[in-house]
Design a protein around this motif. Structure first.
Motif, PDB file in Angstrom:
ATOM      1  N   SER A  21       8.342 -11.485  -9.911  1.00 23.59           N
ATOM      2  CA  SER A  21       7.708 -10.444  -9.099  1.00 23.59           C
ATOM      3  C   SER A  21       6.479  -9.933  -9.813  1.00 23.59           C
ATOM      4  O   SER A  21       6.406  -9.948 -11.044  1.00 23.59           O
ATOM      5  CB  SER A  21       8.674  -9.290  -8.837  1.00 23.59           C
ATOM      6  N   CYS A  22       5.531  -9.465  -9.029  1.00 20.94           N
ATOM      7  CA  CYS A  22       4.300  -8.886  -9.562  1.00 20.94           C
ATOM      8  C   CYS A  22       4.012  -7.616  -8.769  1.00 20.94           C
ATOM      9  O   CYS A  22       3.850  -7.679  -7.549  1.00 20.94           O
ATOM     10  CB  CYS A  22       3.154  -9.878  -9.428  1.00 20.94           C
ATOM     11  N   ALA A  23       3.970  -6.509  -9.476  1.00 18.61           N
ATOM     12  CA  ALA A  23       3.695  -5.232  -8.844  1.00 18.61           C
ATOM     13  C   ALA A  23       2.251  -4.842  -9.108  1.00 18.61           C
ATOM     14  O   ALA A  23       1.814  -4.820 -10.268  1.00 18.61           O
ATOM     15  CB  ALA A  23       4.637  -4.160  -9.382  1.00 18.61           C
ATOM     16  N   ALA A  24       1.531  -4.537  -8.051  1.00 21.53           N
ATOM     17  CA  ALA A  24       0.134  -4.143  -8.157  1.00 21.53           C
ATOM     18  C   ALA A  24       0.000  -2.640  -7.962  1.00 21.53           C
ATOM     19  O   ALA A  24       0.674  -2.042  -7.120  1.00 21.53           O
ATOM     20  CB  ALA A  24      -0.697  -4.883  -7.116  1.00 21.53           C
ATOM     21  N   SER A  25      -0.899  -2.045  -8.734  1.00 21.51           N
ATOM     22  CA  SER A  25      -1.191  -0.616  -8.586  1.00 21.51           C
ATOM     23  C   SER A  25      -2.667  -0.397  -8.825  1.00 21.51           C
ATOM     24  O   SER A  25      -3.383  -1.290  -9.275  1.00 21.51           O
ATOM     25  CB  SER A  25      -0.341   0.210  -9.561  1.00 21.51           C
ATOM     26  N   GLY A  26      -3.127   0.788  -8.534  1.00 26.01           N
ATOM     27  CA  GLY A  26      -4.545   1.099  -8.680  1.00 26.01           C
ATOM     28  C   GLY A  26      -5.280   0.861  -7.369  1.00 26.01           C
ATOM     29  O   GLY A  26      -4.795   1.198  -6.304  1.00 26.01           O
ATOM     30  N   ARG A  27      -6.432   0.219  -7.456  1.00 31.28           N
ATOM     31  CA  ARG A  27      -7.290  -0.008  -6.282  1.00 31.28           C
ATOM     32  C   ARG A  27      -6.806  -1.213  -5.482  1.00 31.28           C
ATOM     33  O   ARG A  27      -7.526  -2.206  -5.284  1.00 31.28           O
ATOM     34  CB  ARG A  27      -8.730  -0.197  -6.732  1.00 31.28           C
ATOM     35  N   THR A  28      -5.587  -1.126  -4.976  1.00 25.66           N
ATOM     36  CA  THR A  28      -4.991  -2.264  -4.258  1.00 25.66           C
ATOM     37  C   THR A  28      -5.697  -2.559  -2.944  1.00 25.66           C
ATOM     38  O   THR A  28      -5.591  -3.665  -2.423  1.00 25.66           O
ATOM     39  CB  THR A  28      -3.503  -2.014  -4.005  1.00 25.66           C
ATOM     40  N   PHE A  29      -6.437  -1.580  -2.432  1.00 28.96           N
ATOM     41  CA  PHE A  29      -7.182  -1.803  -1.188  1.00 28.96           C
ATOM     42  C   PHE A  29      -8.272  -2.853  -1.371  1.00 28.96           C
ATOM     43  O   PHE A  29      -8.786  -3.404  -0.405  1.00 28.96           O
ATOM     44  CB  PHE A  29      -7.793  -0.503  -0.687  1.00 28.96           C
ATOM     45  N   SER A  30      -8.629  -3.131  -2.639  1.00 29.80           N
ATOM     46  CA  SER A  30      -9.695  -4.092  -2.910  1.00 29.80           C
ATOM     47  C   SER A  30      -9.176  -5.529  -3.037  1.00 29.80           C
ATOM     48  O   SER A  30      -9.954  -6.458  -3.218  1.00 29.80           O
ATOM     49  CB  SER A  30     -10.420  -3.719  -4.207  1.00 29.80           C
ATOM     50  N   ILE A  31      -7.862  -5.699  -2.924  1.00 30.23           N
ATOM     51  CA  ILE A  31      -7.270  -7.028  -3.101  1.00 30.23           C
ATOM     52  C   ILE A  31      -7.400  -7.867  -1.840  1.00 30.23           C
ATOM     53  O   ILE A  31      -7.061  -7.411  -0.747  1.00 30.23           O
ATOM     54  CB  ILE A  31      -5.781  -6.911  -3.492  1.00 30.23           C
ATOM     55  N   ALA A  75       3.718  -3.373   1.961  1.00 30.45           N
ATOM     56  CA  ALA A  75       4.016  -1.940   1.841  1.00 30.45           C
ATOM     57  C   ALA A  75       4.310  -1.552   0.392  1.00 30.45           C
ATOM     58  O   ALA A  75       4.020  -0.436  -0.034  1.00 30.45           O
ATOM     59  CB  ALA A  75       5.185  -1.575   2.733  1.00 30.45           C
ATOM     60  N   LYS A  76       4.915  -2.469  -0.359  1.00 33.16           N
ATOM     61  CA  LYS A  76       5.292  -2.173  -1.738  1.00 33.16           C
ATOM     62  C   LYS A  76       4.267  -2.699  -2.741  1.00 33.16           C
ATOM     63  O   LYS A  76       4.450  -2.542  -3.947  1.00 33.16           O
ATOM     64  CB  LYS A  76       6.668  -2.774  -2.050  1.00 33.16           C
ATOM     65  N   ASN A  77       3.216  -3.325  -2.261  1.00 35.20           N
ATOM     66  CA  ASN A  77       2.184  -3.886  -3.149  1.00 35.20           C
ATOM     67  C   ASN A  77       2.766  -4.840  -4.178  1.00 35.20           C
ATOM     68  O   ASN A  77       2.434  -4.780  -5.364  1.00 35.20           O
ATOM     69  CB  ASN A  77       1.407  -2.767  -3.851  1.00 35.20           C
ATOM     70  N   THR A  78       3.657  -5.684  -3.723  1.00 38.13           N
ATOM     71  CA  THR A  78       4.264  -6.657  -4.629  1.00 38.13           C
ATOM     72  C   THR A  78       4.127  -8.070  -4.071  1.00 38.13           C
ATOM     73  O   THR A  78       4.072  -8.274  -2.862  1.00 38.13           O
ATOM     74  CB  THR A  78       5.754  -6.364  -4.867  1.00 38.13           C
ATOM     75  N   VAL A  79       4.076  -8.999  -4.983  1.00 36.36           N
ATOM     76  CA  VAL A  79       4.086 -10.414  -4.654  1.00 36.36           C
ATOM     77  C   VAL A  79       5.227 -11.052  -5.426  1.00 36.36           C
ATOM     78  O   VAL A  79       5.426 -10.738  -6.605  1.00 36.36           O
ATOM     79  CB  VAL A  79       2.757 -11.096  -5.032  1.00 36.36           C
ATOM     80  N   SER A  80       5.961 -11.923  -4.769  1.00 33.97           N
ATOM     81  CA  SER A  80       7.089 -12.585  -5.408  1.00 33.97           C
ATOM     82  C   SER A  80       6.895 -14.092  -5.389  1.00 33.97           C
ATOM     83  O   SER A  80       6.233 -14.635  -4.497  1.00 33.97           O
ATOM     84  CB  SER A  80       8.400 -12.225  -4.689  1.00 33.97           C
ATOM     85  N   LEU A  81       7.478 -14.729  -6.378  1.00 34.05           N
ATOM     86  CA  LEU A  81       7.437 -16.186  -6.464  1.00 34.05           C
ATOM     87  C   LEU A  81       8.866 -16.679  -6.646  1.00 34.05           C
ATOM     88  O   LEU A  81       9.466 -16.474  -7.696  1.00 34.05           O
ATOM     89  CB  LEU A  81       6.562 -16.639  -7.631  1.00 34.05           C
ATOM     90  N   GLN A  82       9.398 -17.292  -5.599  1.00 33.71           N
ATOM     91  CA  GLN A  82      10.729 -17.882  -5.667  1.00 33.71           C
ATOM     92  C   GLN A  82      10.581 -19.321  -6.148  1.00 33.71           C
ATOM     93  O   GLN A  82       9.886 -20.115  -5.510  1.00 33.71           O
ATOM     94  CB  GLN A  82      11.401 -17.851  -4.299  1.00 33.71           C
ATOM     95  N   MET A  83      11.226 -19.606  -7.268  1.00 35.32           N
ATOM     96  CA  MET A  83      11.105 -20.931  -7.874  1.00 35.32           C
ATOM     97  C   MET A  83      12.468 -21.614  -7.856  1.00 35.32           C
ATOM     98  O   MET A  83      13.418 -21.135  -8.491  1.00 35.32           O
ATOM     99  CB  MET A  83      10.589 -20.809  -9.311  1.00 35.32           C
ATOM    100  N   ASN A  84      12.563 -22.696  -7.105  1.00 31.55           N
ATOM    101  CA  ASN A  84      13.800 -23.460  -7.000  1.00 31.55           C
ATOM    102  C   ASN A  84      13.614 -24.851  -7.608  1.00 31.55           C
ATOM    103  O   ASN A  84      12.494 -25.297  -7.833  1.00 31.55           O
ATOM    104  CB  ASN A  84      14.217 -23.591  -5.541  1.00 31.55           C
ATOM    105  N   SER A  85      14.728 -25.497  -7.844  1.00 32.18           N
ATOM    106  CA  SER A  85      14.702 -26.866  -8.403  1.00 32.18           C
ATOM    107  C   SER A  85      13.787 -26.950  -9.616  1.00 32.18           C
ATOM    108  O   SER A  85      12.951 -27.857  -9.727  1.00 32.18           O
ATOM    109  CB  SER A  85      14.248 -27.866  -7.323  1.00 32.18           C
TER     110      SER A  85
END
Length: 127
Positions: A21-31, A75-85
């Motif tokens: 998981s990656c949580a973003a904060s700050g000027r997230t509107f610029s992403i 809504a939570k300003n997060t990105v997740s990476l599900q890694m299988n196999s």
């Protein structure tokens, strides 16, 4: 500025799964985009996957297609990476990055387009 904090790395056996998981904060509107890169010892940083921040478009490296899935929670300003196999060659430090330029999936692999980076999280896959 944008601050990024990764979590979820660890040690797993080949064939297993991990979720980063990656949580973003700050000027997230610029992403405009969020990406994951990885760097193994002695190797250059390489692109893994990226997603348009507003959704609807992704770009995957060939080496992870069909095994990894990126998702984002706007809504939570997060990105997740599900890694299988997972494979031993997936062992690396994984970095989350945010891009502040317009989304272009054909250029998502380019690390120079990402302005902010997390500190990285170690993923180790044992054989």
């Amino acid at each position: 500025q944008v601050q990024l904090v990764e979590s979820g790395g660890g040690l797993v056996q080949a064939g297993g799964s991990l979720r980063l998981s990656c949580a973003a904060s700050g000027r997230t509107f610029s992403i405009y985009a969020m990406g994951w890169f990885r760097q193994a010892p002695g190797k250059e940083r390489e692109f893994v996957v990226a997603i348009r921040w507003s959704g609807g478009s992704t770009s995957y490296a060939d080496s992870v297609k069909g095994r990894f899935t990126i998702s984002r929670d706007y809504a939570k300003n997060t990105v997740s990476l599900q890694m299988n196999s997972l494979k031993p060659e997936d062992t690396a430090v994984y970095y989350c990055a945010s891009g502040q330029t317009a989304w272009n999936p054909s250029l998502a692999w380019n690390p120079s387009l990402y302005a902010y980076w997390g500190q990285g999280t170690q993923v180790t896959v044992s054989s």
